[in-house]
Design a protein around this motif. Structure first.
Motif, PDB file in Angstrom:
ATOM      1  N   LYS A 187       0.826  -1.217   0.000  1.00 58.05           N
ATOM      2  CA  LYS A 187       0.000   0.000   0.000  1.00 58.05           C
ATOM      3  C   LYS A 187       0.854   1.259   0.000  1.00 58.05           C
ATOM      4  CE  LYS A 187      -4.071  -1.974   2.166  1.00 58.05           C
ATOM      5  NZ  LYS A 187      -4.832  -2.125   3.395  1.00 58.05           N
ATOM      6  N   SER A 188       1.993   1.212   0.673  1.00 58.63           N
ATOM      7  CA  SER A 188       2.848   2.395   0.763  1.00 58.63           C
ATOM      8  C   SER A 188       3.835   2.497  -0.404  1.00 58.63           C
ATOM      9  CB  SER A 188       3.614   2.401   2.087  1.00 58.63           C
ATOM     10  OG  SER A 188       4.553   1.343   2.118  1.00 58.63           O
ATOM     11  N   GLY A 189       3.856   1.474  -1.262  1.00 56.53           N
ATOM     12  CA  GLY A 189       4.746   1.507  -2.421  1.00 56.53           C
ATOM     13  C   GLY A 189       6.188   1.151  -2.107  1.00 56.53           C
ATOM     14  N   ARG A 190       6.436   0.589  -0.934  1.00 56.57           N
ATOM     15  CA  ARG A 190       7.793   0.169  -0.558  1.00 56.57           C
ATOM     16  C   ARG A 190       8.107  -1.163  -1.238  1.00 56.57           C
ATOM     17  NH1 ARG A 190      10.822   3.852   1.261  1.00 56.57           N
ATOM     18  NH2 ARG A 190      12.119   2.240   2.109  1.00 56.57           N
ATOM     19  N   PRO A 191       9.268  -1.289  -1.879  1.00 60.13           N
ATOM     20  CA  PRO A 191       9.603  -2.539  -2.567  1.00 60.13           C
ATOM     21  C   PRO A 191       9.989  -3.657  -1.600  1.00 60.13           C
ATOM     22  CG  PRO A 191      11.372  -0.944  -2.834  1.00 60.13           C
ATOM     23  CD  PRO A 191      10.269  -0.244  -2.096  1.00 60.13           C
ATOM     24  N   PHE A 192       9.567  -4.869  -1.953  1.00 57.50           N
ATOM     25  CA  PHE A 192       9.902  -6.026  -1.127  1.00 57.50           C
ATOM     26  C   PHE A 192       9.811  -7.300  -1.948  1.00 57.50           C
ATOM     27  CE2 PHE A 192       5.373  -5.399  -0.805  1.00 57.50           C
ATOM     28  CZ  PHE A 192       4.820  -6.663  -0.761  1.00 57.50           C
ATOM     29  N   VAL A 193      10.402  -8.334  -1.375  1.00 57.06           N
ATOM     30  CA  VAL A 193      10.379  -9.689  -1.936  1.00 57.06           C
ATOM     31  C   VAL A 193       9.790 -10.588  -0.861  1.00 57.06           C
ATOM     32  CG1 VAL A 193      11.846 -11.624  -2.657  1.00 57.06           C
ATOM     33  CG2 VAL A 193      12.426  -9.295  -3.354  1.00 57.06           C
ATOM     34  N   LEU A 194       8.969 -11.528  -1.268  1.00 52.90           N
ATOM     35  CA  LEU A 194       8.429 -12.523  -0.340  1.00 52.90           C
ATOM     36  C   LEU A 194       9.110 -13.861  -0.583  1.00 52.90           C
ATOM     37  CD1 LEU A 194       4.642 -11.642  -0.592  1.00 52.90           C
ATOM     38  CD2 LEU A 194       6.135 -11.252   1.376  1.00 52.90           C
ATOM     39  N   ALA A 195       9.420 -14.554   0.501  1.00 53.80           N
ATOM     40  CA  ALA A 195      10.041 -15.875   0.404  1.00 53.80           C
ATOM     41  C   ALA A 195       9.320 -16.815   1.357  1.00 53.80           C
ATOM     42  CB  ALA A 195      11.520 -15.796   0.776  1.00 53.80           C
ATOM     43  N   SER A 196       9.132 -18.062   0.923  1.00 54.47           N
ATOM     44  CA  SER A 196       8.466 -19.006   1.810  1.00 54.47           C
ATOM     45  C   SER A 196       8.676 -20.445   1.391  1.00 54.47           C
ATOM     46  CB  SER A 196       6.972 -18.729   1.860  1.00 54.47           C
ATOM     47  OG  SER A 196       6.368 -19.636   2.754  1.00 54.47           O
ATOM     48  N   ALA A 197       8.722 -21.303   2.397  1.00 55.25           N
ATOM     49  CA  ALA A 197       8.764 -22.743   2.164  1.00 55.25           C
ATOM     50  C   ALA A 197       7.414 -23.367   2.489  1.00 55.25           C
ATOM     51  CB  ALA A 197       9.835 -23.382   3.046  1.00 55.25           C
ATOM     52  N   PRO A 252       0.389  -8.995  -6.818  1.00 57.90           N
ATOM     53  CA  PRO A 252       0.856  -8.909  -8.208  1.00 57.90           C
ATOM     54  C   PRO A 252       2.029  -7.935  -8.345  1.00 57.90           C
ATOM     55  CG  PRO A 252      -1.269  -7.810  -7.941  1.00 57.90           C
ATOM     56  CD  PRO A 252      -0.962  -8.488  -6.641  1.00 57.90           C
ATOM     57  N   GLY A 253       3.016  -8.355  -9.107  1.00 58.86           N
ATOM     58  CA  GLY A 253       4.180  -7.512  -9.333  1.00 58.86           C
ATOM     59  C   GLY A 253       5.259  -7.631  -8.279  1.00 58.86           C
ATOM     60  N   VAL A 254       4.971  -8.334  -7.186  1.00 57.41           N
ATOM     61  CA  VAL A 254       5.956  -8.526  -6.122  1.00 57.41           C
ATOM     62  C   VAL A 254       6.677  -9.839  -6.374  1.00 57.41           C
ATOM     63  CG1 VAL A 254       6.285  -8.920  -3.646  1.00 57.41           C
ATOM     64  CG2 VAL A 254       4.631  -7.205  -4.430  1.00 57.41           C
ATOM     65  N   PRO A 255       8.009  -9.808  -6.411  1.00 56.98           N
ATOM     66  CA  PRO A 255       8.735 -11.071  -6.583  1.00 56.98           C
ATOM     67  C   PRO A 255       8.481 -12.012  -5.400  1.00 56.98           C
ATOM     68  CG  PRO A 255      10.195  -9.194  -6.977  1.00 56.98           C
ATOM     69  CD  PRO A 255       8.918  -8.657  -6.380  1.00 56.98           C
ATOM     70  N   VAL A 256       8.139 -13.252  -5.700  1.00 57.47           N
ATOM     71  CA  VAL A 256       7.894 -14.270  -4.684  1.00 57.47           C
ATOM     72  C   VAL A 256       8.773 -15.460  -5.027  1.00 57.47           C
ATOM     73  CG1 VAL A 256       6.194 -15.776  -3.585  1.00 57.47           C
ATOM     74  CG2 VAL A 256       5.495 -13.524  -4.450  1.00 57.47           C
ATOM     75  N   ILE A 257       9.581 -15.895  -4.058  1.00 56.10           N
ATOM     76  CA  ILE A 257      10.442 -17.049  -4.293  1.00 56.10           C
ATOM     77  C   ILE A 257      10.151 -18.120  -3.249  1.00 56.10           C
ATOM     78  CG2 ILE A 257      12.278 -15.790  -5.464  1.00 56.10           C
ATOM     79  CD1 ILE A 257      13.816 -15.771  -2.863  1.00 56.10           C
ATOM     80  N   ALA A 298      18.317 -11.913  -7.979  1.00 61.18           N
ATOM     81  CA  ALA A 298      17.529 -11.392  -9.104  1.00 61.18           C
ATOM     82  C   ALA A 298      16.201 -10.824  -8.611  1.00 61.18           C
ATOM     83  CB  ALA A 298      17.295 -12.484 -10.140  1.00 61.18           C
ATOM     84  N   ALA A 299      15.546 -11.493  -7.668  1.00 59.77           N
ATOM     85  CA  ALA A 299      14.277 -11.018  -7.142  1.00 59.77           C
ATOM     86  C   ALA A 299      14.451  -9.694  -6.387  1.00 59.77           C
ATOM     87  CB  ALA A 299      13.661 -12.069  -6.216  1.00 59.77           C
ATOM     88  N   VAL A 300      15.502  -9.585  -5.598  1.00 53.82           N
ATOM     89  CA  VAL A 300      15.761  -8.342  -4.851  1.00 53.82           C
ATOM     90  C   VAL A 300      16.099  -7.216  -5.822  1.00 53.82           C
ATOM     91  CG1 VAL A 300      17.266  -7.226  -3.161  1.00 53.82           C
ATOM     92  CG2 VAL A 300      16.451  -9.556  -2.747  1.00 53.82           C
ATOM     93  N   ALA A 301      16.923  -7.506  -6.806  1.00 52.93           N
ATOM     94  CA  ALA A 301      17.286  -6.488  -7.810  1.00 52.93           C
ATOM     95  C   ALA A 301      16.039  -6.020  -8.555  1.00 52.93           C
ATOM     96  CB  ALA A 301      18.318  -7.044  -8.769  1.00 52.93           C
ATOM     97  N   THR A 302      15.151  -6.937  -8.906  1.00 45.98           N
ATOM     98  CA  THR A 302      13.912  -6.590  -9.590  1.00 45.98           C
ATOM     99  C   THR A 302      13.040  -5.700  -8.706  1.00 45.98           C
ATOM    100  OG1 THR A 302      13.926  -8.577 -10.954  1.00 45.98           O
ATOM    101  CG2 THR A 302      11.792  -7.511 -10.619  1.00 45.98           C
ATOM    102  N   ALA A 303      12.859  -6.103  -7.457  1.00 45.28           N
ATOM    103  CA  ALA A 303      12.035  -5.323  -6.526  1.00 45.28           C
ATOM    104  C   ALA A 303      12.587  -3.908  -6.349  1.00 45.28           C
ATOM    105  CB  ALA A 303      11.953  -6.026  -5.173  1.00 45.28           C
ATOM    106  N   ALA A 304      13.913  -3.792  -6.349  1.00 47.45           N
ATOM    107  CA  ALA A 304      14.560  -2.489  -6.157  1.00 47.45           C
ATOM    108  C   ALA A 304      14.658  -1.676  -7.442  1.00 47.45           C
ATOM    109  CB  ALA A 304      15.947  -2.695  -5.551  1.00 47.45           C
ATOM    110  N   GLY A 305      14.125  -2.227  -8.531  1.00 44.85           N
ATOM    111  CA  GLY A 305      14.134  -1.516  -9.804  1.00 44.85           C
ATOM    112  C   GLY A 305      15.471  -1.537 -10.512  1.00 44.85           C
ATOM    113  N   ARG A 306      16.272  -2.547 -10.232  1.00 50.12           N
ATOM    114  CA  ARG A 306      17.601  -2.644 -10.840  1.00 50.12           C
ATOM    115  C   ARG A 306      17.601  -3.395 -12.162  1.00 50.12           C
ATOM    116  NH1 ARG A 306      21.907  -1.614  -7.056  1.00 50.12           N
ATOM    117  NH2 ARG A 306      21.127   0.168  -5.887  1.00 50.12           N
ATOM    118  N   THR A 307      16.496  -4.041 -12.495  1.00 48.30           N
ATOM    119  CA  THR A 307      16.468  -4.789 -13.767  1.00 48.30           C
ATOM    120  C   THR A 307      15.358  -4.294 -14.660  1.00 48.30           C
ATOM    121  OG1 THR A 307      15.041  -6.492 -12.805  1.00 48.30           O
ATOM    122  CG2 THR A 307      17.397  -6.886 -12.767  1.00 48.30           C
TER     123      THR A 307
END
Length: 123
Positions: free
Chosen positions: A76-86, A98-103, A114-123
């Motif tokens: 909601k605040s537009g802060r970039p993040f990646v979700l990870a889960s087993a 949607p649009g949030v990298p999930v690994i 790659a997921a962190v770089a994507t979330a941070a707008g590096r790719t």
């Protein structure tokens, strides 16, 4: 993946497993992160802390407690993040964020970077 893919990023890592947290912290630093702050539970995180970082890596389940409410706040605040889960269905989480990298865990180091770089707008 470039050795400086995460160069100068300040990363907040929410991970309850000590060994995974150490591995992810080391991996992020190897790829150039300026700072990686590890927290093991939601009670260790506040809004000011989250605002101080460029990107967050969030384990979906922290010691049995869902971190998805924090993920919703970040989205909601537009802060970039990646979700990870087993423990959760990755495709289900992707639908909710949607649009949030999930690994899924276990993950390869390059996939996480790659997921962190994507979330941070590096790719």
């Amino acid at each position: 993946m470039s050795a400086d893919a995460l160069r100068d990023l300040r990363i907040l890592l929410l991970e309850d497993d000590f060994l995974i947290a150490m591995h992810v912290e080391s991996l992020c630093r190897d790829y150039g992160a300026a700072e990686v702050v590890v927290r093991h539970g939601l009670d260790e995180v506040d809004e000011k802390m989250v605002a101080d970082f460029d990107v967050a890596i969030i384990d979906v389940l922290l010691s049995g407690v869902s971190a998805l409410p924090l993920a919703e706040q970040l989205a909601k605040s537009g802060r970039p993040f990646v979700l990870a889960s087993a423990y959760v269905e990755v495709e289900e989480v992707k639908k909710d964020f949607p649009g949030v990298p999930v690994i899924g865990k276990p993950f390869a180091g390059d996939d996480l970077v790659a997921a962190v770089a994507t979330a941070a707008g590096r790719t």
